[in-house]
Design a protein around this motif. Structure first.
Motif, PDB file in Angstrom:
ATOM      1  N   LEU B 347      29.480  42.121  24.362  1.00 35.56           N
ATOM      2  CA  LEU B 347      28.669  42.513  25.521  1.00 35.56           C
ATOM      3  C   LEU B 347      29.459  42.358  26.816  1.00 35.56           C
ATOM      4  CD1 LEU B 347      25.114  41.104  24.738  1.00 35.56           C
ATOM      5  CD2 LEU B 347      25.881  43.472  24.698  1.00 35.56           C
ATOM      6  N   SER B 348      30.352  41.375  26.836  1.00 40.63           N
ATOM      7  CA  SER B 348      31.085  41.151  28.086  1.00 40.63           C
ATOM      8  C   SER B 348      32.270  42.088  28.227  1.00 40.63           C
ATOM      9  CB  SER B 348      31.552  39.694  28.181  1.00 40.63           C
ATOM     10  OG  SER B 348      32.488  39.431  27.176  1.00 40.63           O
ATOM     11  N   ILE B 349      32.518  42.915  27.206  1.00 41.13           N
ATOM     12  CA  ILE B 349      33.616  43.881  27.304  1.00 41.13           C
ATOM     13  C   ILE B 349      33.090  45.294  27.557  1.00 41.13           C
ATOM     14  CG2 ILE B 349      35.418  45.008  25.948  1.00 41.13           C
ATOM     15  CD1 ILE B 349      36.053  42.188  24.858  1.00 41.13           C
ATOM     16  N   ILE B 350      31.903  45.606  27.006  1.00 40.89           N
ATOM     17  CA  ILE B 350      31.314  46.930  27.266  1.00 40.89           C
ATOM     18  C   ILE B 350      30.904  46.993  28.744  1.00 40.89           C
ATOM     19  CG2 ILE B 350      29.414  48.472  26.709  1.00 40.89           C
ATOM     20  CD1 ILE B 350      29.342  47.006  23.944  1.00 40.89           C
ATOM     21  N   PRO B 351      31.391  47.989  29.504  1.00 42.51           N
ATOM     22  CA  PRO B 351      31.181  47.972  30.960  1.00 42.51           C
ATOM     23  C   PRO B 351      29.700  47.966  31.382  1.00 42.51           C
ATOM     24  CG  PRO B 351      32.802  49.629  30.377  1.00 42.51           C
ATOM     25  CD  PRO B 351      32.258  49.104  29.102  1.00 42.51           C
ATOM     26  N   PHE B 352      28.830  48.604  30.586  1.00 40.91           N
ATOM     27  CA  PHE B 352      27.432  48.689  31.014  1.00 40.91           C
ATOM     28  C   PHE B 352      26.733  47.337  30.960  1.00 40.91           C
ATOM     29  CE2 PHE B 352      28.603  52.913  29.675  1.00 40.91           C
ATOM     30  CZ  PHE B 352      28.129  53.671  30.733  1.00 40.91           C
ATOM     31  N   THR B 353      27.239  46.440  30.100  1.00 41.63           N
ATOM     32  CA  THR B 353      26.574  45.154  29.953  1.00 41.63           C
ATOM     33  C   THR B 353      27.421  44.009  30.498  1.00 41.63           C
ATOM     34  OG1 THR B 353      27.529  44.960  27.765  1.00 41.63           O
ATOM     35  CG2 THR B 353      25.338  45.901  27.892  1.00 41.63           C
ATOM     36  N   ALA B 354      28.714  44.314  30.747  1.00 45.86           N
ATOM     37  CA  ALA B 354      29.644  43.242  31.105  1.00 45.86           C
ATOM     38  C   ALA B 354      29.255  42.448  32.357  1.00 45.86           C
ATOM     39  CB  ALA B 354      31.048  43.819  31.256  1.00 45.86           C
ATOM     40  N   PRO B 355      28.774  43.101  33.449  1.00 46.20           N
ATOM     41  CA  PRO B 355      28.544  42.294  34.650  1.00 46.20           C
ATOM     42  C   PRO B 355      27.628  41.110  34.375  1.00 46.20           C
ATOM     43  CG  PRO B 355      28.330  44.620  35.175  1.00 46.20           C
ATOM     44  CD  PRO B 355      28.478  44.528  33.686  1.00 46.20           C
ATOM     45  N   VAL B 356      26.548  41.342  33.629  1.00 48.45           N
ATOM     46  CA  VAL B 356      25.623  40.248  33.351  1.00 48.45           C
ATOM     47  C   VAL B 356      26.212  39.315  32.295  1.00 48.45           C
ATOM     48  CG1 VAL B 356      23.346  39.665  32.477  1.00 48.45           C
ATOM     49  CG2 VAL B 356      23.619  41.606  34.013  1.00 48.45           C
ATOM     50  N   ALA B 357      26.716  39.903  31.206  1.00 48.54           N
ATOM     51  CA  ALA B 357      27.179  39.070  30.094  1.00 48.54           C
ATOM     52  C   ALA B 357      28.361  38.193  30.504  1.00 48.54           C
ATOM     53  CB  ALA B 357      27.560  39.960  28.911  1.00 48.54           C
ATOM     54  N   MET B 358      29.304  38.761  31.259  1.00 49.32           N
ATOM     55  CA  MET B 358      30.477  37.972  31.632  1.00 49.32           C
ATOM     56  C   MET B 358      30.102  36.874  32.610  1.00 49.32           C
ATOM     57  SD  MET B 358      33.395  37.369  30.758  1.00 49.32           S
ATOM     58  CE  MET B 358      34.817  38.239  30.205  1.00 49.32           C
ATOM     59  N   MET B 359      29.143  37.125  33.487  1.00 49.10           N
ATOM     60  CA  MET B 359      28.748  36.079  34.424  1.00 49.10           C
ATOM     61  C   MET B 359      28.163  34.889  33.678  1.00 49.10           C
ATOM     62  SD  MET B 359      29.865  36.960  37.221  1.00 49.10           S
ATOM     63  CE  MET B 359      29.396  35.504  38.098  1.00 49.10           C
ATOM     64  N   VAL B 360      27.483  35.160  32.556  1.00 47.97           N
ATOM     65  CA  VAL B 360      26.940  34.047  31.772  1.00 47.97           C
ATOM     66  C   VAL B 360      28.073  33.258  31.116  1.00 47.97           C
ATOM     67  CG1 VAL B 360      25.537  33.454  29.784  1.00 47.97           C
ATOM     68  CG2 VAL B 360      24.782  35.218  31.337  1.00 47.97           C
ATOM     69  N   ARG B 361      29.082  33.989  30.656  1.00 50.45           N
ATOM     70  CA  ARG B 361      30.148  33.304  29.918  1.00 50.45           C
ATOM     71  C   ARG B 361      31.100  32.550  30.848  1.00 50.45           C
ATOM     72  NH1 ARG B 361      33.475  36.915  26.376  1.00 50.45           N
ATOM     73  NH2 ARG B 361      34.129  34.879  25.592  1.00 50.45           N
ATOM     74  N   LEU B 362      31.167  33.023  32.081  1.00 49.10           N
ATOM     75  CA  LEU B 362      32.200  32.540  32.988  1.00 49.10           C
ATOM     76  C   LEU B 362      32.240  31.016  33.156  1.00 49.10           C
ATOM     77  CD1 LEU B 362      34.252  34.335  34.137  1.00 49.10           C
ATOM     78  CD2 LEU B 362      33.000  34.440  36.265  1.00 49.10           C
ATOM     79  N   PRO B 363      31.105  30.353  33.349  1.00 50.53           N
ATOM     80  CA  PRO B 363      31.180  28.894  33.538  1.00 50.53           C
ATOM     81  C   PRO B 363      31.699  28.185  32.293  1.00 50.53           C
ATOM     82  CG  PRO B 363      29.066  29.738  34.272  1.00 50.53           C
ATOM     83  CD  PRO B 363      29.740  30.846  33.533  1.00 50.53           C
ATOM     84  N   PHE B 364      31.713  28.870  31.115  1.00 50.17           N
ATOM     85  CA  PHE B 364      32.183  28.220  29.903  1.00 50.17           C
ATOM     86  C   PHE B 364      33.622  28.600  29.591  1.00 50.17           C
ATOM     87  CE2 PHE B 364      27.630  28.876  29.649  1.00 50.17           C
ATOM     88  CZ  PHE B 364      27.189  27.573  29.486  1.00 50.17           C
TER      89      PHE B 364
END
Lengths: 302, 417
Positions: B347-364
């Motif tokens: 999800l964090s690589i597909i551009p349509f979902t990445a903004p939300v998914a990557m923000m969740v993963r970022l603190p980890f």
């Protein structure tokens, strides 16, 4: 000035323009006529480079039409509008700057126009606070503010009351006198005869007629005259040099007849025949109006 | 290019000048400030009862009698009336509670406290603690154990600190604040993408319905207009964020002075928050907001161009915002618990979902290559949607009264100019 050559424009379902060619002379007023849906707006959009033709070319002052010409064209679309929530002065300046004017220059010219049209008080008003007629005036100013060489007006008088329509007409004529070429599109024929030097008639995507208004009307002369005489109603025995067309309109003892010349006779022959018999009040050649030509042409084609 | 600047300027200035924009700038930090204040106050107040509570102890077991210690705001009184009378007193005065201890106090549910209102948790906890202590003491005495000795033995305080082993060295893995940040970021980016994308769409619809569009595109190319609008609105978003960040920092400084006594639990929270690399997360947030915004607002602009009024947008909005909504729901429910799961990675690589998914993963701390891939995909993604949207937009803005469908949009895409 503007040379349109063999334009073809195809949309999904239909062909909007089929091999249309026109020549608009510099400094003249050119009328683009045609019923609704004939392809006028499609052609105008091509000249404005809003859309591109499928084939054919447009030349502007001898150059192939390109982006640099945009600032030299002013366009008043049929479907017009302005940003409703924006102040009118700011908005006019914005539109003029999009046409390449500097902010100062736009400011100066806008002041001139506002004074000219007597609307100085409007500067800070928002569009939604203005009446429809006032909006149209503002829109007209926006169209001509950058002093374009070619002004394209699509149905310019729709939405104007007679007084304001007259004001705008005078402004158009004045701009024309100052050298601007005017291309104006309409389906209202009355305005054409007053204003236009030349016209082109478009129907069902095809150009069916073009040329100078005077020439076109002359070419449609068909030796028809209106005659008014006073006295007893005349009876014709077939020896007269003309035929009666239609009915005689009588009021008290004055009568109006519509005649068509026979063979090689001319109007003098008609007078010579009638003068001994009655008193002539009027003899007038009937030249078909553009409206009649328009309707005849359109019906003829279809 | 000069004309695009003019359009950007207009879009920006007309929005920034709006009263609603200026109000929002101040309201949000004020709300944060107020929220912080409320939390601090609640945290402070839950430490002690608001007024003195008198507890009437009716002890039938005679085990606890006289052994209760008064603590701040709780005073224990020995009651000698019978239960009903004591209950009547409590019924009249909310500050007097009645504690009833039956002879068989160890039986479940035997000990009861009566009061006019539901007893404060703090009160019942205090009583439970004291009674347990007393009971344990009594038991120890029965078994001849010295309670004082036991107390000194028991006096240790061990906390487990979870530590993550990473290639750069061990680090504190206190994940509570991370989860909070992850969820806050995903909510924030989700909402801001929708808000500013929606603004672009409404702007396009406004130009179309007010019919100014034809005047404008006789001066500029449709693509320039679309680009100018998107950038202008995006800058409004950035202005808003910057104002919020600055004001929030100022207000939290003020709040820090006002509410932070060393004893306050806020201090603890603030301390753990300080371990989070805000600069890093903030710059990633800005990147994902910008690229995500460019990606979505282009699609929103295409939708705006295809319709005649806002009510018609529904059929297009749903499929377009679906991936975003889907990721958002997953993020706040599942992803933060499994930030390195294959689902989260994809999800964090597909551009349509990445903004939300990557923000969740970022603190980890996702692996660097995944972050880089995701960012590259975002750039490719927004270039792609902008290209597609621009082709639909240039046709759509001149179409009136045609009920657009996805099929129709597809046709528009293939129109020649």
């Amino acid at each position: 000035m503007l040379s349109i050559r063999h334009i073809v424009k195809q949309y999904a379902g239909h062909r909007a323009l089929n091999d249309v060619s026109l020549e608009v002379e510099s400094g003249k007023i050119f009328g683009l006529l045609g019923p609704n849906g004939a392809g006028k707006t499609s052609l105008i959009r091509i000249v404005n480079q809003i859309t591109a033709p499928d084939s054919g070319e447009v030349y502007f002052n001898g150059e192939r039409l390109n982006q640099s010409h945009i600032n030299r064209i002013g366009y008043l679309p049929e479907e017009r509008g302005l940003y409703k929530k924006m102040e009118i002065g700011e908005q006019m300046i914005y539109l003029a700057r999009l046409k390449g004017l500097s902010r100062d220059e736009a400011n100066k010219r806008l002041k001139y126009w506002f004074e000219k049209l007597g609307i100085e008080g409007w500067w800070k008003k928002k569009i939604e606070e203005l009446s429809k007629g006032m909006q149209q005036k503002a829109q007209f100013v926006a169209t001509v503010m950058h002093e374009p060489d070619l002004i394209i007006l699509d149905e310019p008088f729709s939405g104007f009351d007679p007084v304001n329509a007259e004001v705008i007409k005078d402004e158009i004529l004045e701009l024309n006198r100052k050298g601007a070429t005017i291309l104006f599109s309409t389906h209202r024929m009355e305005s054409v005869e007053e204003l236009c030097d030349s016209i082109a008639l478009i129907n069902k995507s095809q150009k069916i007629l073009d040329g100078k208004v005077k020439h076109i009307r002359n070419s449609y002369r068909n030796d028809t005259y209106l005659i008014e005489y006073t006295g007893q109603q005349l009876n014709f025995d077939g020896t007269q040099p003309f035929e009666i067309v239609g009915d005689t309109l009588s009021e008290d003892d004055s009568h109006i007849i519509r005649i068509k010349l026979n063979g090689s006779h001319n109007s003098n022959d008609v007078l010579q025949y009638l003068i001994p018999r009655t008193r002539i009040n009027m003899l007038q050649e009937v030249i078909p109006s553009m409206n009649e030509i328009f309707i005849e042409k359109v019906n003829h084609i279809s | 290019m000069n004309k695009v600047l003019l359009i950007i300027q207009r879009e920006y200035v007309t929005r920034v000048r709006k009263k609603s924009f200026i109000i929002m700038i101040f309201v949000v930090p004020l709300l944060l400030l107020a929220m912080g204040g409320v939390i601090a106050l609640v945290a402070k107040n839950s430490n002690q009862l608001s007024s003195l509570q008198v507890v009437n102890v009716l002890d039938n077991s005679k085990v606890f009698d006289g052994k209760f210690r008064d603590v701040s705001n709780i005073k224990f009184v020995r009651g000698d009336q019978d239960l009903n009378k004591a209950k009547a007193t409590s019924k009249n005065d909310e500050n007097i509670s009645t504690l009833f201890i039956p002879a068989d106090y160890a039986k479940k549910g035997g000990v009861q406290i009566f009061s006019k209102k539901k007893s404060a948790i703090q009160l019942t906890e205090e009583i439970e603690k004291q009674m347990n202590d007393i009971a344990i003491n009594n038991s120890m005495l029965e078994h001849h154990i010295d309670p004082a000795l036991v107390n000194t033995i028991k006096n240790t305080n061990i906390n487990v600190n979870s530590v993550e082993i990473t290639s750069t060295g061990d680090k504190d893995a206190n994940i509570g604040p991370n989860i909070a940040i992850a969820i806050a970021c995903s909510i924030f980016i989700y909402i801001s993408l929708l808000i500013y994308g929606g603004q672009v769409m409404r702007g396009v619809i406004e130009e179309k319905t007010s019919r100014i569009i034809e005047v404008v595109i006789s001066s500029v190319k449709p693509f320039q207009l679309m680009l100018g609008k998107i950038i202008g609105v995006g800058l409004v978003g950035l202005t808003q964020f910057s104002a919020w960040i600055i004001l929030s920092v100022i207000s939290s400084k003020i709040a820090g002075h006002a509410f932070n006594s060393p004893a306050s639990p806020m201090t603890g929270i603030l301390q753990t928050l300080q371990t989070i690399p805000f600069g890093y997360i903030l710059s990633c947030f800005l990147f994902y907001f910008l690229t995500g915004y460019l990606l979505y607002s282009a699609m929103f602009a295409a939708v705006g161009s295809a319709v005649d009024s806002e009510t018609e947008t529904q059929q297009f909005m749903f499929p377009i915002t679906m991936p975003l909504l889907f990721t958002y729901i997953l993020s706040v429910s599942v992803l933060f618990r499994a930030p390195d799961s294959p689902l989260a990675v994809w999800l964090s690589i597909i551009p349509f979902t990445a903004p939300v998914a990557m923000m969740v993963r970022l603190p980890f701390d996702p692996p660097g290559w995944q972050l880089a891939l995701s960012m590259a995909m975002m750039v490719i993604g927004f270039l792609f949607t902008t290209y597609v949207a621009a082709r639909i937009y240039r046709v759509g803005i001149l179409m009136y009264g045609k009920k657009a469908s996805f099929k129709e949009l597809g046709k528009w895409f293939f129109y020649k100019e």
